[in-house]
Design an enzyme around this catalytic site. Structure first.
Site, PDB file in Angstrom:
ATOM      1  N   LYS A  77     107.578  49.187 -40.890  1.00 13.81           N
ATOM      2  CA  LYS A  77     106.938  48.458 -39.786  1.00 13.81           C
ATOM      3  C   LYS A  77     105.412  48.510 -39.928  1.00 13.81           C
ATOM      4  O   LYS A  77     104.882  49.224 -40.781  1.00 13.81           O
ATOM      5  CB  LYS A  77     107.353  49.067 -38.447  1.00 13.81           C
ATOM      6  CG  LYS A  77     106.949  50.527 -38.267  1.00 13.81           C
ATOM      7  CD  LYS A  77     107.433  51.078 -36.948  1.00 13.81           C
ATOM      8  CE  LYS A  77     107.005  52.543 -36.808  1.00 13.81           C
ATOM      9  NZ  LYS A  77     107.356  53.103 -35.490  1.00 13.81           N
ATOM     10  N   TYR A 110      71.064  53.676 -39.275  1.00 11.47           N
ATOM     11  CA  TYR A 110      70.851  53.380 -37.859  1.00 11.47           C
ATOM     12  C   TYR A 110      70.582  54.654 -37.055  1.00 11.47           C
ATOM     13  O   TYR A 110      71.279  55.653 -37.201  1.00 11.47           O
ATOM     14  CB  TYR A 110      72.077  52.687 -37.266  1.00 11.47           C
ATOM     15  CG  TYR A 110      72.219  51.235 -37.651  1.00 11.47           C
ATOM     16  CD1 TYR A 110      71.274  50.291 -37.274  1.00 11.47           C
ATOM     17  CD2 TYR A 110      73.327  50.810 -38.383  1.00 11.47           C
ATOM     18  CE1 TYR A 110      71.422  48.956 -37.622  1.00 11.47           C
ATOM     19  CE2 TYR A 110      73.485  49.475 -38.731  1.00 11.47           C
ATOM     20  CZ  TYR A 110      72.519  48.555 -38.347  1.00 11.47           C
ATOM     21  OH  TYR A 110      72.669  47.235 -38.687  1.00 11.47           O
TER      22      TYR A 110
END
Length: 355
Positions: free
Chosen positions: A33, A251
């Site tokens: 799945k 950043y």
């Protein structure tokens, strides 16, 4: 082309399936799945021709496998969500898991010349889906009376199998064992149950994570089987620069160089599914050596400390997880689970398959 990609190792996948068989001696329902845990639903199924059955989450996943020519038994682990699915289930010969009275009621109204097998979901203690054990004999009798239902089985799911100190698994094994319904096949063990609880193996086992080479027991628990990673997340250094002591990286300038040092930029980021926030230190591999990730992970890039990697240069391969660097380790540092990392890679990453 961007340098980031995923390599997939089919021999490793088959090795892990063989380990399951050696450990249990049971029939194997390979859980594929969620797009084969991010590895590719059809690719996984076609690579595992030796599996006895496949477990999927929905009718759509089952139909995709049938369209690809997969002939093994396909189990719908959540059964059907609407009665309109039942004719398709019967046409394709899928095996639904029946877990609720509304599903049983819908089946009572079906008239069909096609047949299917079914699993009865037993709630032995997870309290998510399934019938209470005292309901199961009546449910089994009702299903057996339907002319289009073939073989029946009892299926349950372990809630705490990776926790050896918890009494829950023993209680679940005992609860399923107390159901006296001769002739019904039984399935209880997921990957953790396969690896740690022989009494849970029963007739069928349902390996998921371990098929893909990752352990549900984490990095510290006993590892009774040698697994091989199927997926390796790879990229390359796209820049190598000498940075000065005190230079801020990325950043926010969260990381500042403690000395003059080489810093590499890797062409991969959270836009590819690599985690952005880490609770602990994490490294990548360059030349087989560890290079710590420093600064914030960006959408398309991340930066690494190359002081421990001599002669690193632009174009060198970088391994983010997989071969030589367990995904479990990266997941632990990110405060998450390996399932999420494997399933969370984005579609912009090319897949390169080793048959």
């Amino acid at each position: 082309m961007r340098p980031a990609y995923v390599s997939l190792d089919a021999p490793a996948l088959r090795h892990n399936l063989a380990q399951v068989r050696e450990l249990t001696g049971a029939r194997v329902m390979a859980i594929v799945k969620a797009n084969g845990y991010g590895h590719g639903l059809v690719w996984v199924a076609k690579s595992l021709t030796g599996a006895d059955a496949f477990g999927v989450a929905s009718l759509e996943e089952g139909l995709e496998l049938r369209a690809a020519g997969i002939q093994q038994e396909i189990c719908l682990l959540e059964g059907f969500f609407d009665a309109a699915e039942i004719p398709i289930i019967l046409r394709e010969g899928f095996t639904p898991v029946i877990h609720d009275h509304h599903q049983l009621e819908a089946l009572r109204h079906v008239r069909s010349e096609n047949r299917c097998d079914a699993w009865i979901k037993v709630d032995t203690g997870m309290h998510r889906l399934g019938f209470e054990p005292n309901e199961v004999p009546a449910v089994a009798a009702d299903l057996a009376a339907l002319p289009f239902v073939g073989r029946l089985g009892l299926l349950s799911h372990l809630a705490c199998a990776e926790d050896f100190a918890s009494p829950v698994t023993v209680l679940q094994i005992e609860a399923l064992g107390r159901l006296s319904l001769p002739g019904l096949r039984r399935s209880l063990a997921n990957s953790a149950g396969i690896m740690s609880w022989p009494a849970a193996h029963a007739d069928w086992v349902r390996p998921g994570l371990m098929l893909y080479g990752a352990s549900p027991l984490g990095q510290t628990g006993p590892q009774p089987v040698a697994l091989k990673p199927v997926m390796t997340l790879r990229s390359r250094l796209i820049s190598v620069r000498r940075r000065k002591e005190g230079d801020a990286i990325g950043y926010g300038g969260d990381y500042r160089c403690r000395e003059d040092m080489p810093v590499g930029v890797v062409g991969v980021g959270y836009g590819d599914g690599y985690p952005r926030e880490f609770r602990g230190a994490v490294s990548v591999l360059v030349h087989g050596l560890r290079a710590p990730v420093i600064g914030r992970v960006s959408m398309d890039m991340l930066t690494v400390d190359l002081r421990g990697v001599a002669d690193a240069q632009v174009g060198d391969e970088v391994i983010l997880w997989g071969e030589g660097l367990p995904v479990e380790e990266v997941a632990q540092a990110a405060g998450t689970i390996p399932y999420r990392l494997l399933c969370g890679l984005t579609q912009r990453l090319p897949r390169r398959e080793c048959p």
